[in-house]
Design a protein around this motif. Sequence first.
Motif, PDB file in Angstrom:
ATOM      1  N   LEU A 188     -27.621 -42.193  -8.479  1.00  0.00           N
ATOM      2  CA  LEU A 188     -26.756 -43.068  -9.295  1.00  0.00           C
ATOM      3  C   LEU A 188     -25.454 -42.053  -9.428  1.00  0.00           C
ATOM      4  O   LEU A 188     -25.463 -41.113  -9.220  1.00  0.00           O
ATOM      5  CB  LEU A 188     -26.994 -43.369 -10.777  1.00  0.00           C
ATOM      6  N   ARG A 189     -24.228 -42.845  -9.406  1.00  0.00           N
ATOM      7  CA  ARG A 189     -22.979 -42.166  -9.614  1.00  0.00           C
ATOM      8  C   ARG A 189     -22.172 -42.399 -10.820  1.00  0.00           C
ATOM      9  O   ARG A 189     -22.146 -43.673 -11.197  1.00  0.00           O
ATOM     10  CB  ARG A 189     -22.057 -42.334  -8.481  1.00  0.00           C
ATOM     11  N   LEU A 190     -21.928 -41.247 -11.812  1.00  0.00           N
ATOM     12  CA  LEU A 190     -21.462 -41.850 -12.995  1.00  0.00           C
ATOM     13  C   LEU A 190     -19.671 -41.861 -12.540  1.00  0.00           C
ATOM     14  O   LEU A 190     -19.182 -40.873 -12.086  1.00  0.00           O
ATOM     15  CB  LEU A 190     -21.438 -40.721 -14.002  1.00  0.00           C
ATOM     16  N   THR A 191     -19.428 -43.144 -13.061  1.00  0.00           N
ATOM     17  CA  THR A 191     -17.788 -43.117 -12.803  1.00  0.00           C
ATOM     18  C   THR A 191     -16.768 -42.372 -13.864  1.00  0.00           C
ATOM     19  O   THR A 191     -17.508 -42.211 -14.973  1.00  0.00           O
ATOM     20  CB  THR A 191     -17.327 -44.882 -12.471  1.00  0.00           C
ATOM     21  N   LYS A 192     -15.606 -42.590 -13.756  1.00  0.00           N
ATOM     22  CA  LYS A 192     -14.671 -42.000 -14.758  1.00  0.00           C
ATOM     23  C   LYS A 192     -14.594 -43.067 -15.951  1.00  0.00           C
ATOM     24  O   LYS A 192     -14.362 -42.553 -16.995  1.00  0.00           O
ATOM     25  CB  LYS A 192     -13.216 -41.993 -14.195  1.00  0.00           C
ATOM     26  N   THR A 193     -15.206 -44.340 -15.622  1.00  0.00           N
ATOM     27  CA  THR A 193     -15.216 -45.189 -16.920  1.00  0.00           C
ATOM     28  C   THR A 193     -16.847 -45.118 -17.713  1.00  0.00           C
ATOM     29  O   THR A 193     -17.023 -45.978 -18.499  1.00  0.00           O
ATOM     30  CB  THR A 193     -15.199 -46.758 -16.531  1.00  0.00           C
ATOM     31  N   ASN A 194     -17.513 -44.295 -17.333  1.00  0.00           N
ATOM     32  CA  ASN A 194     -18.756 -43.921 -17.867  1.00  0.00           C
ATOM     33  C   ASN A 194     -19.752 -44.957 -17.401  1.00  0.00           C
ATOM     34  O   ASN A 194     -20.702 -45.162 -18.140  1.00  0.00           O
ATOM     35  CB  ASN A 194     -18.743 -43.543 -19.272  1.00  0.00           C
ATOM     36  N   HIS A 195     -19.569 -45.659 -16.183  1.00  0.00           N
ATOM     37  CA  HIS A 195     -20.618 -46.516 -15.746  1.00  0.00           C
ATOM     38  C   HIS A 195     -21.402 -45.910 -14.850  1.00  0.00           C
ATOM     39  O   HIS A 195     -20.908 -45.071 -13.866  1.00  0.00           O
ATOM     40  CB  HIS A 195     -20.043 -47.964 -15.075  1.00  0.00           C
ATOM     41  N   PHE A 196     -22.697 -46.389 -14.528  1.00  0.00           N
ATOM     42  CA  PHE A 196     -23.356 -45.894 -13.207  1.00  0.00           C
ATOM     43  C   PHE A 196     -22.994 -46.836 -12.133  1.00  0.00           C
ATOM     44  O   PHE A 196     -23.192 -48.203 -12.363  1.00  0.00           O
ATOM     45  CB  PHE A 196     -24.876 -45.816 -13.663  1.00  0.00           C
ATOM     46  N   GLU A 197     -22.858 -46.214 -11.049  1.00  0.00           N
ATOM     47  CA  GLU A 197     -22.539 -46.846 -10.013  1.00  0.00           C
ATOM     48  C   GLU A 197     -23.691 -46.969  -8.774  1.00  0.00           C
ATOM     49  O   GLU A 197     -23.928 -45.524  -8.942  1.00  0.00           O
ATOM     50  CB  GLU A 197     -20.933 -46.591  -9.346  1.00  0.00           C
ATOM     51  N   MET A 198     -23.882 -47.991  -7.930  1.00  0.00           N
ATOM     52  CA  MET A 198     -24.955 -47.496  -6.949  1.00  0.00           C
ATOM     53  C   MET A 198     -24.666 -48.458  -5.882  1.00  0.00           C
ATOM     54  O   MET A 198     -23.728 -49.292  -5.855  1.00  0.00           O
ATOM     55  CB  MET A 198     -26.158 -47.964  -7.267  1.00  0.00           C
ATOM     56  N   LYS A 199     -25.030 -48.025  -4.670  1.00  0.00           N
ATOM     57  CA  LYS A 199     -24.991 -48.894  -3.419  1.00  0.00           C
ATOM     58  C   LYS A 199     -26.342 -49.838  -3.226  1.00  0.00           C
ATOM     59  O   LYS A 199     -27.358 -49.293  -3.899  1.00  0.00           O
ATOM     60  CB  LYS A 199     -24.956 -47.898  -2.212  1.00  0.00           C
TER      61      LYS A 199
ATOM     62  N   ILE B 204     -10.051 -49.548 -11.579  1.00  0.00           N
ATOM     63  CA  ILE B 204      -9.005 -49.053 -11.062  1.00  0.00           C
ATOM     64  C   ILE B 204      -7.879 -48.189 -11.906  1.00  0.00           C
ATOM     65  O   ILE B 204      -7.514 -47.287 -11.480  1.00  0.00           O
ATOM     66  CB  ILE B 204      -8.143 -50.277 -10.188  1.00  0.00           C
ATOM     67  N   ASN B 205      -7.647 -48.901 -13.085  1.00  0.00           N
ATOM     68  CA  ASN B 205      -6.907 -48.297 -14.025  1.00  0.00           C
ATOM     69  C   ASN B 205      -7.566 -46.867 -14.603  1.00  0.00           C
ATOM     70  O   ASN B 205      -6.673 -46.016 -15.086  1.00  0.00           O
ATOM     71  CB  ASN B 205      -6.741 -49.076 -15.505  1.00  0.00           C
ATOM     72  N   HIS B 206      -8.691 -46.576 -14.346  1.00  0.00           N
ATOM     73  CA  HIS B 206      -9.351 -45.593 -14.963  1.00  0.00           C
ATOM     74  C   HIS B 206      -9.642 -44.512 -13.258  1.00  0.00           C
ATOM     75  O   HIS B 206     -10.480 -43.708 -13.214  1.00  0.00           O
ATOM     76  CB  HIS B 206     -10.566 -45.474 -15.547  1.00  0.00           C
TER      77      HIS B 206
ATOM     78  N   VAL C  37     -13.009 -56.802 -14.579  1.00  0.00           N
ATOM     79  CA  VAL C  37     -13.784 -55.485 -14.436  1.00  0.00           C
ATOM     80  C   VAL C  37     -13.166 -54.677 -13.474  1.00  0.00           C
ATOM     81  O   VAL C  37     -13.043 -53.233 -13.649  1.00  0.00           O
ATOM     82  CB  VAL C  37     -15.168 -55.823 -13.826  1.00  0.00           C
ATOM     83  N   ASN C  38     -12.778 -54.821 -12.384  1.00  0.00           N
ATOM     84  CA  ASN C  38     -12.162 -54.053 -11.274  1.00  0.00           C
ATOM     85  C   ASN C  38     -10.740 -53.664 -11.621  1.00  0.00           C
ATOM     86  O   ASN C  38     -10.454 -52.481 -11.346  1.00  0.00           O
ATOM     87  CB  ASN C  38     -12.163 -54.814  -9.829  1.00  0.00           C
ATOM     88  N   THR C  39     -10.280 -54.238 -12.419  1.00  0.00           N
ATOM     89  CA  THR C  39      -8.684 -54.015 -12.971  1.00  0.00           C
ATOM     90  C   THR C  39      -9.247 -52.655 -13.794  1.00  0.00           C
ATOM     91  O   THR C  39      -8.441 -51.569 -13.821  1.00  0.00           O
ATOM     92  CB  THR C  39      -7.970 -54.905 -13.793  1.00  0.00           C
TER      93      THR C  39
END
Length: 147
Positions: free
Chosen positions: A19-30, A113-115, A108-110
């Motif tokens: 998992l990758r932690l985004t700048k918005t503090n969400h976990f992102e995955m493929k 992107i803003n972060h 969600v994507n806005t």
Amino acid sequence: MTETLQEFLLNKGYIRVKLRLTKTNHFEMKATLNGVKGRFILDTGASNSCVGFEAVDQFNLKVKDSNIMAAGAGAINMETKMSKKNKVKIGKWENSKIVLVLFNLSHVNTALINHKSKPVDGIIGADILKKSNAVIDYETKYLYLKL
């Protein structure tokens, strides 16, 4: 010597996914959806896994109208559509009977992107997490799924 969480779960037939932690503090995955790779947010609070309306062609989705109104991430009463019998593959884990909710993911994507984060194709929700008996290791940033 005590067994680590990773050793314990791998010995029980789980696979692990980074998992990758985004700048918005969400976990992102493929994940792969109907044979097409995508980027997804892992959201334990989302009851259903979702993709944006714009992803219909990208992921070869068969879509039906839905009477369900979606709410979440600061938006309510959003129109949705449904797509049944989708094949989702996360690492070596896969299931070909996944129902996806489609809705407008632009808010969600806005926010992402803003972060200074990259936009996502969708959300992996509690439905898939339950089906896979998922375990999230927040410390090491790995998702474990039972094969």
